[in-house]
Structures are given as structure tokens and as C-alpha cells.
Design an enzyme around this catalytic site. Structure first.
Site, PDB file in Angstrom:
ATOM      1  N   TYR A  21      44.268  94.092  76.934  1.00 31.89           N
ATOM      2  CA  TYR A  21      43.991  94.918  78.123  1.00 31.89           C
ATOM      3  C   TYR A  21      42.589  94.760  78.710  1.00 31.89           C
ATOM      4  O   TYR A  21      42.289  95.321  79.753  1.00 31.89           O
ATOM      5  CB  TYR A  21      44.173  96.399  77.761  1.00 31.89           C
ATOM      6  CG  TYR A  21      45.542  96.718  77.244  1.00 31.89           C
ATOM      7  CD1 TYR A  21      46.636  96.767  78.108  1.00 31.89           C
ATOM      8  CD2 TYR A  21      45.763  96.928  75.894  1.00 31.89           C
ATOM      9  CE1 TYR A  21      47.905  97.032  77.638  1.00 31.89           C
ATOM     10  CE2 TYR A  21      47.034  97.201  75.409  1.00 31.89           C
ATOM     11  CZ  TYR A  21      48.093  97.243  76.288  1.00 31.89           C
ATOM     12  OH  TYR A  21      49.349  97.501  75.819  1.00 31.89           O
ATOM     13  N   ASP A  23      40.707  92.287  80.022  1.00 28.97           N
ATOM     14  CA  ASP A  23      40.477  91.603  81.299  1.00 28.97           C
ATOM     15  C   ASP A  23      40.895  92.519  82.449  1.00 28.97           C
ATOM     16  O   ASP A  23      40.147  92.712  83.411  1.00 28.97           O
ATOM     17  CB  ASP A  23      41.289  90.297  81.350  1.00 28.97           C
ATOM     18  CG  ASP A  23      41.180  89.507  80.063  1.00 28.97           C
ATOM     19  OD1 ASP A  23      40.152  88.848  79.876  1.00 28.97           O
ATOM     20  OD2 ASP A  23      42.114  89.583  79.239  1.00 28.97           O
ATOM     21  N   TYR A 182      42.251  95.700  66.237  1.00 21.72           N
ATOM     22  CA  TYR A 182      43.227  94.611  66.173  1.00 21.72           C
ATOM     23  C   TYR A 182      44.068  94.759  64.898  1.00 21.72           C
ATOM     24  O   TYR A 182      43.704  95.504  63.976  1.00 21.72           O
ATOM     25  CB  TYR A 182      42.510  93.256  66.241  1.00 21.72           C
ATOM     26  CG  TYR A 182      41.797  93.079  67.566  1.00 21.72           C
ATOM     27  CD1 TYR A 182      42.516  93.005  68.758  1.00 21.72           C
ATOM     28  CD2 TYR A 182      40.407  93.056  67.647  1.00 21.72           C
ATOM     29  CE1 TYR A 182      41.878  92.883  69.983  1.00 21.72           C
ATOM     30  CE2 TYR A 182      39.755  92.936  68.866  1.00 21.72           C
ATOM     31  CZ  TYR A 182      40.501  92.852  70.036  1.00 21.72           C
ATOM     32  OH  TYR A 182      39.867  92.756  71.243  1.00 21.72           O
ATOM     33  N   ARG A 253      37.388  98.296  70.256  1.00 21.23           N
ATOM     34  CA  ARG A 253      37.515  96.848  70.059  1.00 21.23           C
ATOM     35  C   ARG A 253      37.132  96.114  71.348  1.00 21.23           C
ATOM     36  O   ARG A 253      36.816  96.739  72.370  1.00 21.23           O
ATOM     37  CB  ARG A 253      38.937  96.514  69.640  1.00 21.23           C
ATOM     38  CG  ARG A 253      39.931  96.594  70.773  1.00 21.23           C
ATOM     39  CD  ARG A 253      41.365  96.355  70.302  1.00 21.23           C
ATOM     40  NE  ARG A 253      42.233  96.045  71.434  1.00 21.23           N
ATOM     41  CZ  ARG A 253      43.554  96.012  71.368  1.00 21.23           C
ATOM     42  NH1 ARG A 253      44.183  96.285  70.233  1.00 21.23           N
ATOM     43  NH2 ARG A 253      44.266  95.700  72.434  1.00 21.23           N
ATOM     44  N   GLY A 254      37.231  94.782  71.280  1.00 26.30           N
ATOM     45  CA  GLY A 254      37.143  93.961  72.497  1.00 26.30           C
ATOM     46  C   GLY A 254      35.861  94.160  73.266  1.00 26.30           C
ATOM     47  O   GLY A 254      34.757  94.055  72.730  1.00 26.30           O
ATOM     48  N   GLU A 255      36.002  94.460  74.538  1.00 28.86           N
ATOM     49  CA  GLU A 255      34.830  94.602  75.410  1.00 28.86           C
ATOM     50  C   GLU A 255      34.775  95.967  76.082  1.00 28.86           C
ATOM     51  O   GLU A 255      33.764  96.672  76.021  1.00 28.86           O
ATOM     52  CB  GLU A 255      34.850  93.489  76.475  1.00 28.86           C
ATOM     53  CG  GLU A 255      33.785  93.680  77.537  1.00 28.86           C
ATOM     54  CD  GLU A 255      33.455  92.442  78.333  1.00 28.86           C
ATOM     55  OE1 GLU A 255      33.624  91.322  77.815  1.00 28.86           O
ATOM     56  OE2 GLU A 255      33.011  92.593  79.476  1.00 28.86           O
ATOM     57  N   ASP A 256      35.861  96.357  76.718  1.00 24.46           N
ATOM     58  CA  ASP A 256      35.752  97.522  77.593  1.00 24.46           C
ATOM     59  C   ASP A 256      35.782  98.843  76.813  1.00 24.46           C
ATOM     60  O   ASP A 256      35.005  99.752  77.101  1.00 24.46           O
ATOM     61  CB  ASP A 256      36.872  97.484  78.641  1.00 24.46           C
ATOM     62  CG  ASP A 256      36.550  98.351  79.837  1.00 24.46           C
ATOM     63  OD1 ASP A 256      35.360  98.487  80.181  1.00 24.46           O
ATOM     64  OD2 ASP A 256      37.485  98.914  80.436  1.00 24.46           O
ATOM     65  N   SER A 257      36.665  98.958  75.806  1.00 21.69           N
ATOM     66  CA  SER A 257      36.653 100.203  75.017  1.00 21.69           C
ATOM     67  C   SER A 257      35.351 100.307  74.227  1.00 21.69           C
ATOM     68  O   SER A 257      34.855 101.411  73.965  1.00 21.69           O
ATOM     69  CB  SER A 257      37.866 100.276  74.089  1.00 21.69           C
ATOM     70  OG  SER A 257      37.897  99.190  73.198  1.00 21.69           O
TER      71      SER A 257
END
Ligand code: TRH
Length: 370
Positions: A21, A23, A182, A253-257
């Protein structure tokens, strides 16, 4: 005298969904913010509108073009339609613009401001690359690299007017742990490390739920020892932000959260997106260098140890020892999270930094650095 551009009103954002999600999340928030805060006219071209529907439930997945929250959401099809190019073109995460659109950009009497919005990183090298120009090899166009980041020498963070953090546990509720990670996260080891404190654990759908399901079976809710584990639906972005503001500890995780957790001002753990050759560990350590810089050596060690234990193969006993220290330090780390939130609030706001960057770019002259 240098002449700057007239107000750049039309913006096109191009988003190719690689996976998950992030991107779509970054592009959607940016598009909304350009409309809401800057009054821009924004088209968001996305190749997988179904992914965006998780973040924008009113979205019709089969429409070529639709209005959502003031943004014109357009399906980016394999055969790109004829269209005029906008004043500003954002290529998210080097997603490669469709060739017909590049031609439309080159056909404009004034070339558009063309930016590649890069992935977020705390690594020091981004300061030297932020704002660099890259002329197109054959067309009269120049692309600029725009790096979000955690220092004043970056594009900063995408930041809506986030409400102040809400004190957790104010109503006598058990501490809450919001889990968005993840599938390979060591959740079983974490659950066993939680010890005697009763936790309310809120698990997001998809990979976090799978991680729990492969341990407990079924779809939840689950009871593990004295911990209640609740299966959450996928929340709309503003509701997810509200959840993070309430969390005693947020796992993101990732970037935005990861950004949202920092803006929520609560202690958090980051499950970083894994990359080849462990490149993600450099990014993780670079972030920790900044995040722990103002902590005592002891607290900095505790934070680094639990972040690394969550992201690398370690024994359950090691993870438990790291969690034990992290848990004991939570009051101090909650205060630190509020200080870090204040730091984030002082950084450039990404949408405003983009608007400013483009306005200051002299028409048709490459080479400005931020
Ligand atoms: O989903 P992610 O793992 O996304 C990405 C992509 O994998 C991308 O390819 C990769 O490059 C990038 O990570 C680093 O994690 P992320 O970035 O946190 O995106 C999740 C988005 O979903 C974010 O905008 C928050 C939002 N969200 C909600 O709005 N509601 C929810 O309930 C949840 C759990 C998340």
C-alpha cells in the site's frame, strides 16, 4: 533579474503500485494535500486503482477517471491516452512516465516542472542529491530529484495538520500494541516476550494477520495468555492515524505508516521493507542514528537493540531480552517520541516544499538545487 514562473496550478502525479500500500498511500496523501492545502488541480494517475480503494473506499475501481476528495483519480492504462501535460509532473518512486505523456510534456511551450519523488531515507547522502537536475537525453526536459527526509536539507515529510498525541491508557484501558508488519516478523517470539502485562493487540489485515494466523490458526480474534488479540479491518487513512495516536506501542512498516507513527508521537517499532543484500539495514541504522541522537547512551542502546532484533534473525531469548528493556523504558521513550514528533513538525512539509521548489525553478533553466 531572475524571473520565476507564474503560479503552477495543474499537477499530474504518476503512481505505479509495486506491492502493498505504500506507493498508493504516499501518492494519495500527497494528492489530497496539494488540493486541500495549496488549492492545486491534481490528477493522480495510478496503474492499480484497486489498491487505492483500500485507502479511499469510495473509489470505483473500474472508472477511467473520477473525482475523489477533490483529486481527479485516473486509471493509468497500458495504452496511455492523448492528454495535455500539467504544469508540474511528479513521477513517484522512479515509475517511468509513459512515452506519449513525455512527448506531451516536450510539446508544451514552457516545459513542466518534472520531479522524481524518491523513497524516504535518513541516509546522509540524500542531502547532496536532493534537488539535483537530470536532463533528458533527447527531449528538451529536465527531471529533478526530490528526497523526503528527516533533516532541513531534504524535502521533509508529508504532514497533514496532525492532532497532538493522545495520552495512552488515560481511561484505565490495558496498554495497546498496534501491529502492522510483514509476514516474516517474529510475532510468536514477540507475543511470548510480552510477559505479565496484559496487552490489547490490534492486528491489521493482510500480512500481519497472516503472521498471527500461521501461529494460532484461524482469522482471530485470539486470546494468548492474558493478551487479547483483535483483528482490525483496513482503516481509512485518517482513522489509521487516530489509531496510531492512541497506541502505547505502534509497530509499523514500509514507508508511509513509518512516517505516520512518528507524527503520532508514540513509541514505535519499524519493520523495514527488506531489500537485496541487506541494504535496508543501512537505512535502518541511518534512521536510528538520527532518532536516538538525543537519547542517553543506555536508552539509545535499548532502542537500537529492539529495532534490530525485530528486523534480523535473532533467537527468541534475545528478542525477549530486548523487549524487556524496551518495555521498562517505555515512559522515557514516550517522552522521547513526543520530542521526535516536535522535531518532525519542524521539518519542511513535503507538499509545501514541492510547491516552493517548483515555483522557484526558473522557467526552462535546469540546475537549481534546493
Ligand atoms: O504497505 P507497505 O509495505 O508499502 C510499501 C510498499 O511495499 C512499497 O513497494 C515499498 O517501497 C514501501 O512500502 C517502502 O507499507 P507503508 O509504506 O506503511 O504503506 C501502508 C499504507 O497504508 C500507509 O499509507 C498507511 C496505510 N494504512 C491505512 O491507511 N490503514 C490501515 O489500516 C493500515 C494498516 C495502513
Amino acid at each position: 533579474m531572475q524571473r520565476t514562473r507564474p503560479p503552477l496550478q495543474s499537477w499530474d502525479i504518476f503512481c505505479r503500485v509495486i506491492d502493498n500500500y505504500g506507493d498508493a498511500g504516499v501518492c494519495w496523501r500527497l494528492a489530497r494535500q496539494l488540493v486541500r492545502a495549496h488549492g492545486k488541480s491534481v490528477r493522480l494517475w495510478i496503474d492499480q486503482p484497486t489498491t487505492l480503494r483500500a485507502l479511499c473506499p469510495m473509489l470505483a475501481a473500474d472508472a477511467d477517471r473520477q473525482q475523489q476528495e477533490g483529486v481527479t483519480v485516473c486509471h493509468w492504462p497500458a495504452q496511455f491516452p492523448a492528454t495535455t501535460a500539467a504544469d508540474v509532473v511528479i513521477e513517484a518512486f522512479a515509475c517511468d512516465l509513459p512515452p506519449p505523456y513525455l512527448q506531451a510534456m516536450a510539446a508544451r511551450s514552457t516545459p513542466p516542472c518534472w520531479l522524481n519523488l524518491e523513497y524516504l531515507s535518513a541516509e546522509p547522502w540524500i542531502a547532496d542529491c536532493h534537488g539535483l537536475a537530470s536532463p533528458h537525453p533527447s527531449l528538451p526536459l529536465t527531471k529533478y530529484f526530490f528526497f523526503p527526509g528527516f533533516t532541513a536539507r531534504s524535502g521533509g515529510l508529508l504532514r497533514e495538520n496532525t492532532a497532538a498525541a493522545t495520552a495512552a491508557n488515560s481511561t484505565g484501558q490495558p496498554p495497546s500494541l498496534n501491529l502492522f508488519c510483514y509476514a516474516n516478523a517474529p510475532v510468536a517470539a514477540l507475543l511470548n516476550a510480552l510477559g505479565n502485562t496484559s496487552w490489547q493487540i490490534n492486528v491489521s489485515p493482510g500480512q500481519p494477520r497472516q503472521a498471527l494466523g500461521s501461529h494460532f490458526g484461524g482469522d482471530g480474534p485470539w486470546q494468548h495468555s492474558h493478551h487479547h488479540i483483535n483483528a482490525l479491518p483496513f482503516l481509512a487513512p485518517d482513522a489509521y492515524d487516530a489509531l496510531l495516536r492512541q497506541g502505547t506501542v505502534n509497530i509499523v512498516r514500509g514507508e508511509d505508516s513509518f512516517v505516520r507513527a512518528q507524527l503520532a508521537g508514540r513509541p514505535f517499532l519499524w519493520h523495514i521493507y527488506p531489500q537485496a543484500d541487506n541494504a535496508h539495514l543501512d537505512k535502518l541504522n541511518a534512521f536510528l542514528d538520527l532518532y536516538t541522537a538525543d537519547l542517553t547512551a543506555e536508552l539509545a542502546h535499548i532502542v537500537r537493540a529492539i529495532f534490530l532484533a525485530w528486523n534480523t534473525p535473532v533467537t527468541a531469548a534475545h528478542l525477549a531480552a530486548c523487549w524487556h528493556d524496551f518495555h521498562a523504558a517505555l515512559p522515557a521513550l514516550a517522552a522521547h517520541a513526543r520530542c521526535w514528533q516536535a522535531h518532525c513538525q519542524q521539518l519542511p512539509e513535503l507538499s509545501a516544499a514541492l510547491v516552493d521548489f517548483c515555483q522557484r525553478l526558473p522557467s526552462g533553466h535546469p540546475g537549481l538545487t534546493a
